[in-house]
Design an enzyme around this catalytic site. Structure first.
Site, PDB file in Angstrom:
ATOM      1  N   HIS A  13      30.418  41.036  39.843  1.00 45.07           N
ATOM      2  CA  HIS A  13      31.777  40.862  39.028  1.00 45.07           C
ATOM      3  C   HIS A  13      32.400  42.072  38.658  1.00 45.07           C
ATOM      4  O   HIS A  13      31.945  43.154  38.568  1.00 45.07           O
ATOM      5  CB  HIS A  13      31.324  40.211  37.731  1.00 45.07           C
ATOM      6  N   ASP A  26      35.653  30.717  36.229  1.00 44.46           N
ATOM      7  CA  ASP A  26      35.961  32.089  35.559  1.00 44.46           C
ATOM      8  C   ASP A  26      36.419  31.925  34.181  1.00 44.46           C
ATOM      9  O   ASP A  26      36.920  32.856  33.609  1.00 44.46           O
ATOM     10  CB  ASP A  26      37.067  32.889  36.276  1.00 44.46           C
TER      11      ASP A  26
END
Length: 288
Positions: A120, A243
């Protein structure tokens, strides 16, 4: 989740999490604390929630030990790292990347446990962000900085031979692969010129995206790109993700349940695999 038809969600520590803690001792202690707290939070509802471990990446052996603990004792599904590990400060500020041979002990543990590691992005600490984007500060964050920085790390894993040493390694990259699959022709062509110069990579980046790297749709609900990437790396390498909380659950649901099916670029069976089928296989949810 109930309102938007999400059956299962994997939780993780928000960026930069442990990767923003420069002191190794503090980072190790915080990672253990966060993982214990997360395990406690989801322990009464593991049918709806899973977890990715937060890891201190200063020391690959320490990271391997904590990953093993969280997977074998706490039932976590893998780990999430927020790009490079920040270390030091001021003139001694350094970034630790996980594509060097000293991290092989960590990657061996990942392979032995048969779990994925999610890469990420993170905001670069000052003064890096300020220097890079002084001319256009609006590019700091998800518009440009995230993909630019994290794609470097992902390509580092490729070019430094991590996937050649660990051919069973599974990495997940969000935001439709941080743009890499959109530019594979040029990347492969240019990197091929580095092979005679001693680059450790034995295959090409397309190969690794087709065999080692998975991408998610997190924060990037672009139907045309999903279609293009499916042609480049295979739909079996792409899985749905939202997300949240950076992107709303409603936005994801509108795309996956309505906009994508209406486009007819994927069959009903392909949409279903994108929504849940691949995630069940990759995360081992059918073995829980």
């Amino acid at each position: 989740m109930d309102e938007t038809g999400v059956d299962f969600m994997v939780l993780s520590c928000a960026s930069p999490c442990i990767q923003g803690i420069a002191d190794p001792t503090e980072a190790t202690q915080m990672a253990v604390s966060i993982n214990n707290e997360l395990a406690s939070q989801i322990s009464n509802n593991t049918l709806r929630f899973g977890a990715f471990a937060a890891l201190d990446m200063h020391d690959p052996s320490v990271a391997a030990q904590e990953l093993n603990r969280t997977v074998t004792e706490l039932g976590f599904l893998g780990a999430l790292v927020n790009d490079y590990q920040q270390s030091g400060s001021g003139d001694n500020l350094t970034f630790i990347y996980y594509d060097q041979p000293e991290f092989d002990v960590f990657w061996q543990t990942v392979v032995d446990l048969d779990v994925p590691v999610y890469f990420h992005p993170r905001v670069n600490p000052d003064p890096v962000s300020t220097l890079l984007f002084a001319h256009a500060p609006f590019l700091i964050g998800p518009a440009q900085e995230f993909a630019a920085t994290l794609s470097d790390h992902l390509l580092g894993l490729c070019t430094n031979g991590v996937f050649d040493r660990f051919p069973q390694l599974k990495i997940i990259a969000g935001h439709l692969g941080e743009r890499i699959p959109s530019d594979l022709f040029r990347i492969n062509e240019q990197l091929a010129r580095q092979l005679p110069l001693g680059m450790p990579m034995q295959k090409n980046v397309t190969f690794y995206f087709q065999n080692n790297i998975f991408e998610t749709t997190s924060g990037n609900f672009a139907t045309d790109l999903v279609q293009f990437h499916a042609a480049q790396i295979g739909l079996e390498r792409i899985l749905y993700s939202i997300d949240y909380p950076y992107v709303s659950m409603q936005e994801g649901a509108q795309w996956i349940d309505h906009d994508l099916p209406a486009s007819r670029v994927l069959s009903r069976e392909e949409v279903l695999r994108l929504k849940r089928g691949l995630a069940i296989e990759l995360l081992g949810l059918d073995r829980r």
